[in-house]
Design a protein around this motif. Structure first.
Motif, PDB file in Angstrom:
ATOM      1  N   LEU A 138      53.514 102.966  37.083  1.00 17.56           N
ATOM      2  CA  LEU A 138      52.673 102.914  38.172  1.00 17.56           C
ATOM      3  C   LEU A 138      51.889 104.172  38.371  1.00 17.56           C
ATOM      4  CD1 LEU A 138      54.549 100.379  40.587  1.00 17.56           C
ATOM      5  CD2 LEU A 138      52.749  99.965  39.007  1.00 17.56           C
ATOM      6  N   ASP A 139      52.682 105.392  38.481  1.00 15.41           N
ATOM      7  CA  ASP A 139      52.357 106.560  38.943  1.00 15.41           C
ATOM      8  C   ASP A 139      51.343 107.105  37.673  1.00 15.41           C
ATOM      9  OD1 ASP A 139      53.226 106.498  41.094  1.00 15.41           O
ATOM     10  OD2 ASP A 139      54.897 107.949  40.791  1.00 15.41           O
ATOM     11  N   ARG A 140      51.675 106.885  36.302  1.00 18.45           N
ATOM     12  CA  ARG A 140      51.048 107.743  35.211  1.00 18.45           C
ATOM     13  C   ARG A 140      50.085 106.519  34.573  1.00 18.45           C
ATOM     14  NH1 ARG A 140      52.451 112.347  33.687  1.00 18.45           N
ATOM     15  NH2 ARG A 140      52.351 111.831  31.536  1.00 18.45           N
ATOM     16  N   GLY A 141      49.888 105.088  34.869  1.00 21.58           N
ATOM     17  CA  GLY A 141      49.315 104.332  34.222  1.00 21.58           C
ATOM     18  C   GLY A 141      47.822 104.539  34.045  1.00 21.58           C
ATOM     19  N   GLU A 142      47.265 104.745  35.362  1.00 23.84           N
ATOM     20  CA  GLU A 142      45.840 105.041  35.350  1.00 23.84           C
ATOM     21  C   GLU A 142      45.531 106.349  34.627  1.00 23.84           C
ATOM     22  OE1 GLU A 142      42.030 104.607  35.721  1.00 23.84           O
ATOM     23  OE2 GLU A 142      43.616 103.270  36.474  1.00 23.84           O
ATOM     24  N   LEU A 143      46.185 107.567  34.483  1.00 24.11           N
ATOM     25  CA  LEU A 143      46.031 108.767  33.788  1.00 24.11           C
ATOM     26  C   LEU A 143      46.009 108.509  32.313  1.00 24.11           C
ATOM     27  CD1 LEU A 143      45.794 111.753  33.754  1.00 24.11           C
ATOM     28  CD2 LEU A 143      48.147 111.945  33.714  1.00 24.11           C
ATOM     29  N   LYS A 144      46.905 107.536  31.866  1.00 31.32           N
ATOM     30  CA  LYS A 144      47.276 107.294  30.508  1.00 31.32           C
ATOM     31  C   LYS A 144      46.363 106.112  29.994  1.00 31.32           C
ATOM     32  CE  LYS A 144      50.173 110.652  29.646  1.00 31.32           C
ATOM     33  NZ  LYS A 144      49.914 111.878  28.633  1.00 31.32           N
ATOM     34  N   ASP A 145      45.392 105.560  30.842  1.00 27.83           N
ATOM     35  CA  ASP A 145      44.739 104.393  30.303  1.00 27.83           C
ATOM     36  C   ASP A 145      45.765 103.011  30.146  1.00 27.83           C
ATOM     37  OD1 ASP A 145      42.613 102.725  29.689  1.00 27.83           O
ATOM     38  OD2 ASP A 145      42.369 103.364  27.850  1.00 27.83           O
ATOM     39  N   TRP A 146      46.774 103.166  30.976  1.00 25.85           N
ATOM     40  CA  TRP A 146      47.795 102.024  30.667  1.00 25.85           C
ATOM     41  C   TRP A 146      48.487 101.631  29.463  1.00 25.85           C
ATOM     42  CZ3 TRP A 146      49.689 100.749  35.424  1.00 25.85           C
ATOM     43  CH2 TRP A 146      48.984 101.163  36.407  1.00 25.85           C
ATOM     44  N   PHE A 147      48.067 100.307  28.978  1.00 24.14           N
ATOM     45  CA  PHE A 147      49.106  99.991  27.796  1.00 24.14           C
ATOM     46  C   PHE A 147      48.135 100.373  26.445  1.00 24.14           C
ATOM     47  CE2 PHE A 147      50.601  97.143  31.231  1.00 24.14           C
ATOM     48  CZ  PHE A 147      51.922  97.215  30.919  1.00 24.14           C
ATOM     49  N   SER A 148      47.370 101.245  26.582  1.00 28.55           N
ATOM     50  CA  SER A 148      47.014 102.015  25.508  1.00 28.55           C
ATOM     51  C   SER A 148      47.632 103.141  25.141  1.00 28.55           C
ATOM     52  CB  SER A 148      45.610 102.370  25.499  1.00 28.55           C
ATOM     53  OG  SER A 148      45.388 103.401  26.662  1.00 28.55           O
ATOM     54  N   SER A 149      48.687 103.443  25.937  1.00 36.22           N
ATOM     55  CA  SER A 149      49.542 104.597  25.788  1.00 36.22           C
ATOM     56  C   SER A 149      50.837 104.231  25.399  1.00 36.22           C
ATOM     57  CB  SER A 149      49.620 105.478  26.977  1.00 36.22           C
ATOM     58  OG  SER A 149      50.681 106.413  27.000  1.00 36.22           O
TER      59      SER A 149
ATOM     60  N   SER B 232      53.535 101.405  46.093  1.00 32.88           N
ATOM     61  CA  SER B 232      53.105 101.863  44.646  1.00 32.88           C
ATOM     62  C   SER B 232      52.279 100.887  43.998  1.00 32.88           C
ATOM     63  CB  SER B 232      54.425 102.047  43.899  1.00 32.88           C
ATOM     64  OG  SER B 232      55.329 103.167  44.534  1.00 32.88           O
ATOM     65  N   VAL B 233      52.554  99.754  44.094  1.00 33.85           N
ATOM     66  CA  VAL B 233      51.704  98.623  43.304  1.00 33.85           C
ATOM     67  C   VAL B 233      50.504  98.757  43.914  1.00 33.85           C
ATOM     68  CG1 VAL B 233      51.482  96.227  42.589  1.00 33.85           C
ATOM     69  CG2 VAL B 233      53.829  97.200  42.592  1.00 33.85           C
ATOM     70  N   GLY B 234      50.124  98.610  45.090  1.00 41.20           N
ATOM     71  CA  GLY B 234      49.012  98.723  45.773  1.00 41.20           C
ATOM     72  C   GLY B 234      48.007 100.195  45.485  1.00 41.20           C
ATOM     73  N   ILE B 235      48.808 101.181  45.517  1.00 40.09           N
ATOM     74  CA  ILE B 235      47.912 102.254  45.093  1.00 40.09           C
ATOM     75  C   ILE B 235      47.492 102.383  43.693  1.00 40.09           C
ATOM     76  CG2 ILE B 235      48.025 104.795  44.773  1.00 40.09           C
ATOM     77  CD1 ILE B 235      49.993 104.808  47.252  1.00 40.09           C
ATOM     78  N   SER B 236      48.458 101.837  42.776  1.00 40.39           N
ATOM     79  CA  SER B 236      47.811 101.837  41.578  1.00 40.39           C
ATOM     80  C   SER B 236      46.828 100.632  41.292  1.00 40.39           C
ATOM     81  CB  SER B 236      49.208 101.351  40.614  1.00 40.39           C
ATOM     82  OG  SER B 236      50.205 102.295  40.681  1.00 40.39           O
ATOM     83  N   ILE B 237      46.773  99.618  41.988  1.00 41.98           N
ATOM     84  CA  ILE B 237      45.624  98.637  41.869  1.00 41.98           C
ATOM     85  C   ILE B 237      44.485  99.163  42.112  1.00 41.98           C
ATOM     86  CG2 ILE B 237      45.091  96.309  42.722  1.00 41.98           C
ATOM     87  CD1 ILE B 237      47.948  95.519  42.636  1.00 41.98           C
ATOM     88  N   VAL B 238      44.621  99.582  43.335  1.00 46.76           N
ATOM     89  CA  VAL B 238      43.054 100.107  43.900  1.00 46.76           C
ATOM     90  C   VAL B 238      42.623 101.486  43.261  1.00 46.76           C
ATOM     91  CG1 VAL B 238      43.903  99.257  46.225  1.00 46.76           C
ATOM     92  CG2 VAL B 238      44.220 101.665  45.760  1.00 46.76           C
TER      93      VAL B 238
END
Length: 360
Positions: free
Chosen positions: A66-77, A257-263
Motif C-alpha cells: 500500500l505504501d509503495r504501490g503508487e510510487l511503483k505504478d502498482w502491479f506493473s512492478s 492505509s487502504v484509504g490513503i492508498s486509494i485517495v
C-alpha cells in the motif's frame, strides 16, 4: 498533531515529526511503569508463535504494498507483485493454521461469531479509510494548490480535533438514553454532509471554509468512535475484550492505509485524466484564448505563456482530482449510515458501564 507537526517542519525539519515521538515515548513508558498496576494473566495460556508470525508477515507485506504501490505504478512492478504474493500467501497459511492445526490460535475465529463485534470491525475499517484518507488530502491541497505555509496548514487542521473532542464529550452523556447505532448513523451522516460540501471546494476557498468544515467533520467522527466501540464490545464477555481490542485497532490501522492508498492513487490518475480533458480545449480555435486579457499572460504561442497555461491546467485538473476523492468518501459515509442498523441494540444501560474502560 497536525499543528505540532507543522511547527516542527517549519522551524526544524520534517524529520522532527518522527523524532518528537522518542522523548514522548520515554515519558509515557516511565508514567506507565510507575503508575499502572499489573493485572492478572493466564500464564498457562500458550502463545501461538506461528500464527503471530504469519499474520505479521501478511500485514507487513500488505503495508509495503500500500505504501509503495503508487510510487511503483502498482502491479506493473515486480516488487508490488512479490509483496502481494507474500501477503496473500501468509494470510492463507495463517487461516489454515488457525482453523485446522491449533487449539489456541493467535486470533480466535469465534470472536467474529458475535455479530456486533464483526460489524464493528467492518465499520472501523471504513472510518479509518475516511478519517485518514481526508487527513492525507488536506495538507497536499492546502500546501501545493493553495500555497499555504506549513504552520498555517497545521493551525487550520487542528480545529477538527476540537470538534471530535466536543462530540465525544456529548456522546458520553447521551449514550445512556439513545441507542449507539442511531448515534453512529448520525455521525456518518454528518461526515457525509461535510464531505459533500468539501466536494464543492475550489482553488479560491478561504481559510474559514477549511476551519468550519474541518470542525463539522470532526464533530461527526466524534459521534462514531464512542458508539461504535460501545456497540462492538457490549455483547462480548470481559475475558474476550483484550483480544477484541487488538483486532479492532488492527483493522482501523489497515483501513487507514487502504484509504490513503486509494485517495492517493485516484488523485494522481484523475489529475492526469482531467489534465488531458482540459488540455483538449486549449487550441487555436478556442475564442477565449484570443482575448487580449488572456494573450498577455497565457499566450500559447510563447514558451513562457505555454508554461503558465500548462501550470494552470494542472492546478485545475488537480483540484478536480481532490473533489473526486471527496465525492468518493461522501458515498462511503452515506452507504455506511443505514448499514449501522444491522447492529443489535445493547440489552441495557449497564453494558455501557462495562465498556467504559475500552471506550476511554
Amino acid at each position: 498533531g497536525p499543528t505540532l507537526g507543522g511547527w516542527l517542519t517549519e522551524h526544524y525539519t520534517w524529520r522532527w515529526v518522527f523524532f518528537i515521538n522518542v522523548p514522548l515515548g520515554v515519558l509515557a513508558f516511565l508514567v506507565i511503569a510507575t503508575s499502572v498496576t499489573e493485572t492478572a494473566r493466564k500464564a498457562k495460556l500458550p502463545f501461538d508463535v506461528f500464527g503471530f508470525a504469519t499474520i505479521s508477515i501478511a500485514i507487513a507485506a500488505l503495508q509495503m504494498l500500500l505504501d509503495r504501490g503508487e510510487l511503483k505504478d502498482w502491479f506493473s512492478s515486480y516488487e508490488i507483485i512479490a509483496e502481494a504474493i507474500i501477503a496473500v500467501g501468509a494470510l492463507y497459511v495463517f487461516l489454515v493454521h488457525t482453523f485446522t492445526t491449533t487449539k489456541e490460535p493467535f486470533i480466535r475465529p469465534s470472536l467474529f461469531a458475535d455479530r456486533n463485534f464483526a460489524l464493528s470491525v467492518v465499520f472501523i475499517f471504513v472510518v479509518g479509510m475516511i478519517l485518514y484518507g481526508t487527513m492525507a488530502l488536506w495538507p497536499l491541497l492546502l500546501q501545493e494548490l493553495l500555497n499555504y505555509p506549513i504552520i498555517t496548514v497545521g493551525i487550520l487542521l487542528a480545529p477538527r480535533g476540537v470538534g471530535t473532542l466536543f462530540a465525544m464529550m456529548m456522546v458520553g452523556r447521551i449514550i445512556r438514553w439513545i441507542e449507539p447505532r442511531y448515534l453512529l448513523a448520525f455521525g456518518f451522516l454528518v461526515n457525509a454532509y461535510a464531505l459533500w460540501w468539501m466536494s464543492g471546494f475550489s482553488l479560491y476557498i478561504t481559510p474559514w471554509y477549511v476551519f468550519f468544515w474541518g470542525v463539522i467533520q470532526g464533530f461527526g467522527l466524534g459521534f462514531v468512535f464512542v458508539p461504535l466501540t460501545t456497540a462492538g464490545f457490549s455483547t462480548l464477555s470481559a475475558s474476550r475484550r483484550t483480544e477484541a481490542a487488538g483486532v479492532y485497532n488492527l483493522l482501523r490501522n489497515v483501513g487507514s492505509s487502504v484509504g490513503i492508498s486509494i485517495v492517493a492513487t485516484l488523485l494522481e490518475r484523475n489529475t492526469q485524466i482531467n489534465h488531458a480533458s482540459i488540455a483538449a480545449a486549449i487550441n487555436p480555435f478556442n475564442p477565449l484564448l484570443r482575448l487580449p486579457a488572456i494573450t498577455r499572460i497565457l499566450n500559447p504561442h510563447t514558451a513562457q505563456g505555454l508554461a503558465l497555461l500548462n501550470a494552470e491546467v494542472t492546478r485545475q485538473a488537480a483540484m478536480i482530482g481532490y473533489i473526486d476523492d471527496f465525492k468518493l468518501m461522501t458515498i462511503m459515509a452515506l452507504i455506511a449510515a443505514p448499514c449501522v442498523l444491522l447492529i443489535k441494540a445493547p440489552i441495557n444501560a449497564k453494558e455501557f458501564d462495562q465498556t467504559s474502560v475500552v471506550t476511554e
